[in-house]
Design an enzyme around this catalytic site. Structure first.
Site, PDB file in Angstrom:
ATOM      1  N   HIS A 151      -4.027  -6.988  -2.512  1.00  0.00           N
ATOM      2  CA  HIS A 151      -4.799  -5.769  -2.276  1.00  0.00           C
ATOM      3  C   HIS A 151      -4.897  -4.995  -3.595  1.00  0.00           C
ATOM      4  CE1 HIS A 151      -6.673  -2.707   0.076  1.00  0.00           C
ATOM      5  NE2 HIS A 151      -5.773  -1.802  -0.236  1.00  0.00           N
ATOM      6  N   CYS A 174      -9.545   0.082   4.736  1.00  0.00           N
ATOM      7  CA  CYS A 174      -9.802  -0.882   3.675  1.00  0.00           C
ATOM      8  C   CYS A 174      -9.421  -2.306   4.067  1.00  0.00           C
ATOM      9  CB  CYS A 174      -9.101  -0.427   2.411  1.00  0.00           C
ATOM     10  SG  CYS A 174      -9.660   1.224   1.958  1.00  0.00           S
ATOM     11  N   HIS A 208     -12.443  -0.417  -5.773  1.00  0.00           N
ATOM     12  CA  HIS A 208     -12.080  -0.633  -4.378  1.00  0.00           C
ATOM     13  C   HIS A 208     -13.318  -0.457  -3.502  1.00  0.00           C
ATOM     14  CE1 HIS A 208     -10.086  -0.847  -0.690  1.00  0.00           C
ATOM     15  NE2 HIS A 208      -8.972  -0.192  -0.971  1.00  0.00           N
ATOM     16  N   PHE A 258      -5.780   2.929   4.864  1.00  0.00           N
ATOM     17  CA  PHE A 258      -5.405   4.200   5.501  1.00  0.00           C
ATOM     18  C   PHE A 258      -4.988   3.959   6.946  1.00  0.00           C
ATOM     19  CE2 PHE A 258      -7.684   8.058   3.394  1.00  0.00           C
ATOM     20  CZ  PHE A 258      -6.959   7.848   2.248  1.00  0.00           C
ATOM     21  N   GLU A 281       3.339  -3.368  -2.168  1.00  0.00           N
ATOM     22  CA  GLU A 281       2.817  -4.720  -1.988  1.00  0.00           C
ATOM     23  C   GLU A 281       3.768  -5.759  -2.581  1.00  0.00           C
ATOM     24  OE1 GLU A 281      -1.236  -4.969  -3.232  1.00  0.00           O
ATOM     25  OE2 GLU A 281      -1.503  -6.949  -2.350  1.00  0.00           O
ATOM     26  N   LYS A 320      -9.380  -5.624  -8.131  1.00  0.00           N
ATOM     27  CA  LYS A 320      -9.807  -4.217  -8.133  1.00  0.00           C
ATOM     28  C   LYS A 320      -9.817  -3.603  -9.533  1.00  0.00           C
ATOM     29  CE  LYS A 320      -8.979  -3.359  -3.279  1.00  0.00           C
ATOM     30  NZ  LYS A 320      -8.324  -4.601  -2.814  1.00  0.00           N
TER      31      LYS A 320
END
Lengths: 320, 400
Positions: B291, B158, B328, B387, B302, B323
Site C-alpha cells: 500500500h 482506499c 495515491h 480510512f 504495513e 505511490k
C-alpha cells in the site's frame, strides 16, 4: 452453495421524532449505548444523524441476537448500503470550502464525506473485525449489502454478518433528485435497518426468520430478472409466494407488472419506508418478516429498484 | 472455491498514460519516473500543499470535455480492458456479464461543479448531477456494454479497487456470474484534497514510501479494470490470460476512522486470510505490491503487518510501492496495484519504490530502492488499506 440464512437479530431506527419527549428518549438511549461501549466510560462523539441511526440499529440487532458487545472477533463483519446518506454532509463540507477556502475544511467532518465511514464507525464501536464493505447502489444499496452478506455466509467467508442500509435524506439530495427527474426521491428524513445474519448463531440467539434467496437484475427488464433469479436462488415457485412488498422502486407500475409477469399472484404492498432510499429495502424486509411472523408461514417477496443501479429481490420467511 | 479465475483483459489509465497505453505506463513505472507535480485541475494556491499526480485532462478528454473526469478515465480503462480481452463491441460477450467498480469519490468533481455554479448564482447544470452519484460510472459502463448484471459499486476507501476485484473473483469462482469487469476509479478533486490537507497527511514535495524522511502522501488519480472469467470459458473462446486471481480477503481494524491500527492488526489478518484462501504459503510469495502511502503511520504499520503475516519470509521477498511514482489514486489504487502484479508476473520484473533513498530503520524490509529488479514472479500479493480501518488483499498468480 444455496440455502437459507438465519436472521439472528434485527434493529431499526428512524429519524428523530419531532416530539421533544421522544427525541430526548432516543438521545438518552444513544448515550447509554455509547457509554456502554466505551472502555473509559466516555461516550464516543458522533458527528451526524446517519451515524446515530446506524449505531442504534446495529446495537439493537446485536442485542437481540445475544452477541457480546464489544465483540472482538473477525468472524463478524458489516455490510452497509449508504450512498445518498452522506450527500448532505458532502455538500455542506464543500460549501464551507467555497466560502472560507482551506480554513473551511473541517478535519472532523471530512472523514464523513467518505461513504465507508458509517460502516467503519459500527465496526470500531462494536469491535467487529470481519469483512466490512460499503455499497453505493442508491435505492438498492441496502439490498446489495444483504445479498453480499448472504453470499459470504453461504460460501463460508464469514460466520455472521451485520447487513442492511442507512440513510439520511436531506434537502441537498432531494433538490438534486428532483432536478434529475427521480420518480421517488422521498422526503427529508432518515432511517437505518440492520440484520444480524448467520448460518448458525450464538448460543441463545433467537432466530427471527430466514432469508431464503436473493437476486439482482440490470437493464430494462431488471426487476423481472431480479425476481426470477431470486426465486431460483430460494428454490421457491412463484405460486408459493404468499405476499409481495416493494421497497423504493424507480417505477412502481412497471415493477408491479414485472412481478406479476413472473407468475406471482399474491398481493403487492408498497412499503411505507419506500422514501428512505438505501435503507428502504432492509426496512421492507423487516416489515415482511414481521408480517410473515404474524400470519401463515409463507415466503414473502421483497423487491426494490434504482434508476441507475438496477433491481434486487429477496425472499424471506418468518420464524416458525 | 471452484474453477480457477483468469484475468483475460487489463485496462489502465494513470498520469503516465492518459490514453490508456498500458506499455507506456509499465515502462515509466519500471524506469522509476514520478508523476507528482503542480496541481492544474483546480486552484490550489491557497493550500499549504500544491502537488498531486494528475492525468492530463487534454489528453484524457480528447474533445469530450463535458464528461466527469472519473467517468472519462473509467470509460477509457474499461474499453481498453474489454479490447484486451477480445470482447470489444460486445463480441463474444457471455450472458451473465457485469461490473464491480470500486470508488471513493464517484463523480464528486461533477458535484463540485454544480455547487460552484450554485454558489455563483447560476442554476447548475443537471448533467453534472447525473454524473455525480457513486454508482453513476458503473451504471454508464454497464449500460453501454449491454451487461445484464451484476452491477455493483463498492466503496471501502482506499481499498475499494482491491475489494471490487476480490468480490468479482468470488462471484466468478462460485459460478454466480460468467464474466465480470472489476476495478476502480477516482479523480482528484478539491473536496478530498482539502480534507487530506486539513488532516496534515499531504507532502509538500515528493512521496517517499518507507523512507526515514517521508513527509506524507500525494493524491493521485486514475482507473484500472480487470476482466475476470472462469478458466474453461476463457479457453473456449481462445482468450489469452495474463494471470489469475487466486485469493481474496478483507478485514477491518475496528480501531480508528482515519488512522491505521499501530501494529497493523487488520492488515495482518487480511494477509493471513488471503494466503489461506489462496492455499498459498508465505514462502511462495515472490513479490508484494505494498500500500506504501508515504505517511509515517502507514508505512510503519504495513511493515509490522507484513512481518506478522509472512513471518521470516517477509525479509526476503521484494516489496514495492508505486505511490512514490503515481501518488495515491484512492479507489483506483488497489486496481492499479493489481495490474502492477500482473505485469510483474508477465515480464519477471518488479518496479522500484520511487524516491526511496534513505530507508527508515523501522521499515526494514526489502522495499526495492533504486531501479526495477528482475525477479521471477509466479505468485504476487497486493495489499490495500484505507480510512475506517479497511484492509484488503489479493493473491495473483501466473498461469501455468
Amino acid at each position: 452453495m444455496a440455502g437459507p440464512i438465519r436472521i439472528l437479530g434485527v434493529g431499526s431506527a428512524g429519524a428523530p421524532d419531532a416530539r421533544p419527549a421522544e427525541a430526548e428518549a432516543r438521545a438518552g438511549r444513544l448515550r447509554a449505548v455509547l457509554t456502554g461501549l466505551s472502555a473509559d466510560g466516555v461516550p464516543a462523539r458522533l458527528i451526524h444523524g446517519i451515524e446515530e441511526l446506524a449505531i442504534l440499529a446495529a446495537h439493537e440487532a446485536l442485542r437481540r441476537a445475544g452477541v457480546p458487545m464489544p465483540y472482538r472477533g473477525d468472524d463478524l463483519g458489516v455490510l452497509l448500503g449508504v450512498e445518498e446518506g452522506i450527500d448532505g454532509i458532502k455538500a455542506r463540507y464543500y460549501r464551507a470550502i467555497l466560502a472560507d477556502g482551506p480554513l473551511g475544511a473541517s478535519p472532523l467532518t471530512f472523514p464523513l464525506t467518505t461513504p465507508n465511514t458509517i460502516a467503519a464507525r459500527i465496526s470500531i464501536l462494536f469491535d467487529l473485525r470481519g469483512e466490512t464493505l460499503t455499497l453505493g447502489g442508491g435505492n438498492v444499496a441496502g439490498a446489495q449489502a444483504l445479498g453480499l452478506a448472504l453470499r459470504a455466509l453461504r460460501d463460508g467467508q464469514t460466520a455472521m454478518a451485520l447487513a442492511g442500509g442507512a440513510t439520511c435524506v436531506e434537502e441537498e439530495f432531494l433538490e438534486a433528485a428532483s432536478l434529475v427527474g427521480s420518480s421517488e426521491p422521498g422526503s427529508p428524513g432518515g432511517g437505518a435497518c440492520l440484520f444480524l445474519l448467520g448460518r448458525s448463531g450464538p448460543v441463545g440467539a433467537a432466530a427471527g426468520g430466514q432469508v431464503l434467496g436473493y437476486g439482482e437484475g440490470f437493464g430494462p427488464d431488471g426487476v423481472h430478472a431480479a425476481v426470477r433469479a431470486c426465486l431460483e436462488d430460494a428454490a421457491v415457485s412463484p405460486s408459493a409466494i404468499g405476499a409481495a412488498r416493494t421497497a423504493a422502486v424507480s417505477d412502481w407500475p412497471s415493477a408491479a407488472r414485472a412481478i406479476r409477469a413472473v407468475g406471482i399472484h399474491a398481493d403487492i404492498a408498497r412499503s411505507p419506508s419506500s422514501g428512505l432510499c438505501s435503507a428502504s429495502f432492509p426496512l421492507a424486509v423487516a416489515e415482511a418478516v414481521g408480517q410473515a411472523a404474524r400470519g401463515p408461514r409463507v415466503p414473502v417477496l421483497v423487491v426494490g429498484s434504482d434508476c441507475l443501479a438496477g433491481a434486487a429481490a429477496a425472499v424471506v420467511q418468518g420464524a416458525s | 472455491m471452484g474453477e480457477p479465475v483468469l484475468v483475460t483483459g487489463l485496462g489502465i489509465v494513470t498520469p503516465f498514460n492518459p490514453d490508456g497505453d498500458r506499455e507506456r505506463f509499465w515502462a515509466s513505472l519500471c524506469a522509476g519516473e514520478a508523476a507528482v507535480g503542480a496541481i492544474r485541475s483546480f486552484d490550489a494556491s491557497a493550500y499549504p500543499c500544491r502537488v498531486a499526480a494528475e492525468v492530463d485532462r487534454e489528453a484524457l478528454y480528447a474533445g469530450r470535455a463535458t464528461a466527469d473526469p472519473a467517468l472519462r478515465m473509467a470509460e477509457r480503462a474499461f474499453e481498453r480492458a474489454l479490447d484486451d480481452a477480445g470482447l470489444a463491441r460486445g463480441r463474444g460477450m457471455p450472458r451473465r456479464a457485469g461490473i464491480i467498480l470500486g470508488t471513493v469519490l464517484g463523480g464528486t468533481a461533477s458535484g463540485e461543479r454544480y455547487l460552484r455554479a450554485r454558489a455563483q448564482g447560476a442554476p447548475g447544470a443537471t448533467e453534472t448531477l447525473v454524473q455525480y452519484p457513486l454508482r453513476a460510472a458503473a451504471h454508464a459502463l454497464a449500460e453501454r456494454a449491454g451487461f445484464s448484471g451484476p452491477v455493483l459499486t463498492v466503496s471501502t476507501a482506499c481499498a475499494s479497487g482491491t475489494d471490487a476485484i476480490g468480490l468479482a473473483y468470488r462471484r466468478i469462482a462460485s459460478g454466480a456470474a460468467d464474466m465480470l469487469v472489476a476495478g476502480g476509479v477516482d479523480a482528484l478533486c478539491e473536496l478530498s484534497f482539502s480534507g487530506f490537507c486539513a488532516l496534515r497527511a499531504l507532502t509538500t514535495d515528493r512521496v517517499r514510501p518507507f523512507s526515514r524522511n517521508r513527509t506524507g502522501l500525494a493524491l493521485g488519480e486514475g482507473a484500472a479494470f480487470l476482466v475476470l472469467e472462469r478458466e474453461r470459458a476463457a479457453k473456449q473462446r481462445g482468450a489469452t490470460p495474463l494471470g489469475r486471481i487466486a485469493g481474496y480477503a478483507t478485514r477491518s481494524d475496528a480501531f480508528h476512522l482515519t488512522a491505521p491500527h499501530r501494529d497493523g492488526r487488520g492488515l495482518a489478518a487480511a494477509v493471513k486470510a488471503v494466503l489461506a484462501d489462496g492455499a498459498v504459503g508465505p514462502a511462495q510469495i515472490d513479490y508484494v505490491s505494498a500500500h506504501g502511502t508515504g505517511t509515517p503511520y502507514n508505512d510503519r504499520m504495513e511493515t509490522l503487518a507484513l512481518k506478522a503475516a509472512l513471518g521470516a519470509c517477509a525479509a526476503r521477498v521484494p516489496i514495492s510501492s508505486v505511490k512514490g511514482a503515481l501518488g495515491h489514486a484512492f479507489g483506483a489504487a488497489g486496481a492499479i496495484e493489481a495490474a502492477v502484479c500482473l505485469l510483474a508476473i508477465r515480464d519477471g520484473v518488479v518496479p522500484p519504490t520511487a524516491n526511496l533513498e534513505e530507508p527508515d530503520p523501522e521499515c526494514d524490509l526489502d522495499f526495492v530502492p533504486g531501479g526495477a529488479r528482475r525477479v521471477a514472479v509466479r505468485t504476487a500479493l497486493t495489499v490495500s488499506a484505507g480510512f475506517g480501518g479497511q484492509n484488503a488483499a489479493l493473491v495473483i498468480r501466473g498461469c501455468p
